[in-house]
Scaffold this motif. Structure first.
Motif, PDB file in Angstrom:
ATOM      1  N   ALA A  55      -0.514   2.499   5.391  1.00  0.00           N
ATOM      2  CA  ALA A  55       0.380   2.397   6.544  1.00  0.00           C
ATOM      3  C   ALA A  55       1.242   1.142   6.481  1.00  0.00           C
ATOM      4  O   ALA A  55       2.384   1.146   6.955  1.00  0.00           O
ATOM      5  N   ARG A  56       0.728   0.084   5.873  1.00  0.00           N
ATOM      6  CA  ARG A  56       1.457  -1.172   5.855  1.00  0.00           C
ATOM      7  C   ARG A  56       1.507  -1.752   4.445  1.00  0.00           C
ATOM      8  O   ARG A  56       0.618  -1.548   3.631  1.00  0.00           O
ATOM      9  N   PHE A  57       2.600  -2.481   4.206  1.00  0.00           N
ATOM     10  CA  PHE A  57       2.776  -3.317   3.017  1.00  0.00           C
ATOM     11  C   PHE A  57       2.936  -2.544   1.710  1.00  0.00           C
ATOM     12  O   PHE A  57       2.813  -3.118   0.647  1.00  0.00           O
ATOM     13  N   GLY A  58       3.251  -1.260   1.785  1.00  0.00           N
ATOM     14  CA  GLY A  58       3.621  -0.552   0.571  1.00  0.00           C
ATOM     15  C   GLY A  58       5.042  -0.925   0.191  1.00  0.00           C
ATOM     16  O   GLY A  58       5.918  -1.060   1.051  1.00  0.00           O
ATOM     17  N   TYR A  59       5.299  -1.056  -1.109  1.00  0.00           N
ATOM     18  CA  TYR A  59       6.634  -1.495  -1.534  1.00  0.00           C
ATOM     19  C   TYR A  59       6.806  -1.195  -3.013  1.00  0.00           C
ATOM     20  O   TYR A  59       5.898  -1.424  -3.809  1.00  0.00           O
ATOM     21  N   ASP A  60       7.990  -0.668  -3.378  1.00  0.00           N
ATOM     22  CA  ASP A  60       8.309  -0.398  -4.777  1.00  0.00           C
ATOM     23  C   ASP A  60       7.233   0.410  -5.487  1.00  0.00           C
ATOM     24  O   ASP A  60       6.792   0.070  -6.589  1.00  0.00           O
ATOM     25  N   GLY A  61       6.798   1.483  -4.844  1.00  0.00           N
ATOM     26  CA  GLY A  61       5.818   2.366  -5.467  1.00  0.00           C
ATOM     27  C   GLY A  61       4.384   1.944  -5.256  1.00  0.00           C
ATOM     28  O   GLY A  61       3.457   2.682  -5.606  1.00  0.00           O
ATOM     29  N   GLN A  62       4.158   0.773  -4.680  1.00  0.00           N
ATOM     30  CA  GLN A  62       2.802   0.325  -4.391  1.00  0.00           C
ATOM     31  C   GLN A  62       2.344   0.924  -3.057  1.00  0.00           C
ATOM     32  O   GLN A  62       3.135   1.167  -2.169  1.00  0.00           O
ATOM     33  N   GLY A  63       1.035   1.152  -2.929  1.00  0.00           N
ATOM     34  CA  GLY A  63       0.511   1.699  -1.682  1.00  0.00           C
ATOM     35  C   GLY A  63       0.743   3.185  -1.534  1.00  0.00           C
ATOM     36  O   GLY A  63       0.682   3.718  -0.423  1.00  0.00           O
ATOM     37  N   VAL A  64       1.007   3.883  -2.649  1.00  0.00           N
ATOM     38  CA  VAL A  64       1.231   5.330  -2.647  1.00  0.00           C
ATOM     39  C   VAL A  64       0.474   5.932  -3.825  1.00  0.00           C
ATOM     40  O   VAL A  64       0.522   5.406  -4.937  1.00  0.00           O
TER      41      VAL A  64
END
Length: 392
Positions: A155-164
């Motif tokens: 839900a938070r702090f995903g960025y540039d393909g991170q957190g997915v």
């Protein structure tokens, strides 16, 4: 709208939270217009540090740091979403003009809240389930409340393909952080699209042409952006309408990059949004009458918005660090790509490379989109972002 605002060659100061490549490229235009700027970034080596009038090193998520920084500026904007929104809300209460609006940013910062917003506003998006913790997903699978496959998103702090992560079997959940998240239906999409909307406080609004995005299969990052997208005009119009609806619902001021899925059946779904200049808009630096960075400035300063028409077809290629390289950066093949027609490299100024880190981009402009795409493939094959020492 009245005439020229007192922004140019005055003591007016624009504050920018974040000093990465987006901040650096935004400063191209502030320098051209002689607008004073102040930048806050956690890194003392931030790319934007050299072009602003004042640079401050500090934590973007720290309330006191953001408050102290923002009190001395007239308008405050962002180049990254991960900032302390409570400080922005309080600065706004104290009379600082903050764009994008903090209430909008608070919703966007949390992917679960963002998805609920689309559902509430009737904006098409992929079905999803919200979880307080990743560990709850296992029980949901066992009880039939959730089925495979799906896309796990922090839900938070995903960025540039991170957190997915795409979850095709229960074992894929192993190693994921136990955080608030969503499980989103895996969409059978034909193409990923994006539309950038610009909106100023007076409500004037424009959209850029729809772009088509091709992703790197391993890094889950945009590899190529093609403008205009290779889709029928009717679908392009539909994509722009959905992007405009999202911008209006948010009450956006500045830029809103809207990422979309186009399904084989012609449905268009909002994936997520970014309230700032965006990777999908870099084509505009060489391809548009008004590039996205100038447009963002025009919007947040409540100036007339510029033309978003294309001057030429463009393809953007991201330059990212090689998978097995980490350390002081070395760009191999720059001379070769400069010999190719219509090629414009943009190097972000990050001195250290690491696997898949965004280090720059190359724009290829041509009267023919097909020829630009062919040149883009040659650029991708020739240029290498490496370190002086290869990882073991």
């Amino acid at each position: 709208m009245p005439g020229t605002k007192p922004y140019f060659s005055t003591d007016f100061t624009l504050g920018i939270l974040g000093g990465g490549q987006l901040g650096k490229m935004l400063l191209y235009k502030t320098r051209q217009w002689d607008i004073a700027t102040k930048v806050l970034d956690p890194s003392g080596a931030a790319p934007a540090r050299l072009a602003c009038n004042q640079f401050q090193q500090g934590d973007l998520m720290d309330y006191d740091t953001v408050m102290d920084f923002g009190r001395d500026v007239d308008v405050l904007t962002i180049e990254i979403e991960n900032v302390n929104v409570s400080a922005l809300e309080d600065l706004e209460d104290q009379g600082v003009r903050v764009y994008p609006p903090p209430a909008m940013l608070r919703t966007i910062q949390n992917k679960a809240s963002q998805k609920l917003f689309y559902t509430d506003k009737g904006i098409p998006t992929a079905p999803f389930t919200r979880f307080a913790y990743t560990s709850e997903i296992t029980d949901s699978l066992k009880n039939g409340g959730l089925s495979l496959p799906f896309v796990w998103k922090s839900a938070r702090f995903g960025y540039d393909g991170q957190g997915v992560k795409i979850v095709r079997e229960a074992a894929d959940l192993q190693g994921l952080p136990n955080v608030e998240c969503i499980a989103e239906n895996l969409v059978d999409f034909a193409t990923e699209l994006a539309v950038i909307v610009a909106r100023n406080p007076d409500g004037e609004v424009v959209t850029y042409p729809v772009v088509e995005m091709e992703f790197h299969p391993e890094a889950n990052q945009v590899e190529y952006v093609l403008c205009p997208a290779r889709i029928p005009d009717k679908l392009a119009g539909k994509a722009r309408e959905i992007a405009l609806k999202a911008a209006s619902a948010y009450g956006a001021v500045g830029l809103l990059a809207v990422e979309l899925f186009l399904t084989p059946g012609g449905d268009i779904l909002v994936n997520e949004v970014a309230p700032r200049p965006h990777n999908s808009g870099h084509f505009s630096l060489e391809g548009s009458y008004t590039d996205q960075f100038e447009q963002h400035l025009r919007a947040i300063l409540n100036l007339p918005l510029g033309s978003t028409d294309n001057k030429v077809a463009t393809v953007m290629v991201n330059l990212v660090g090689e998978a097995d390289h980490r350390g002081p950066v070395s760009y191999e093949g720059i001379g070769d790509i400069l010999a190719m027609p219509g090629v414009s490299p943009h190097i972000y100024g990050k001195k250290e490379t690491r696997p898949f880190r965004k280090m720059g981009h190359v724009t290829i402009a041509d009267a023919s989109l097909e020829k630009a795409r062919e040149t883009a493939a040659k650029v991708k094959a020739r240029i290498r972002v490496q370190s002086k020492t290869k990882e073991a």
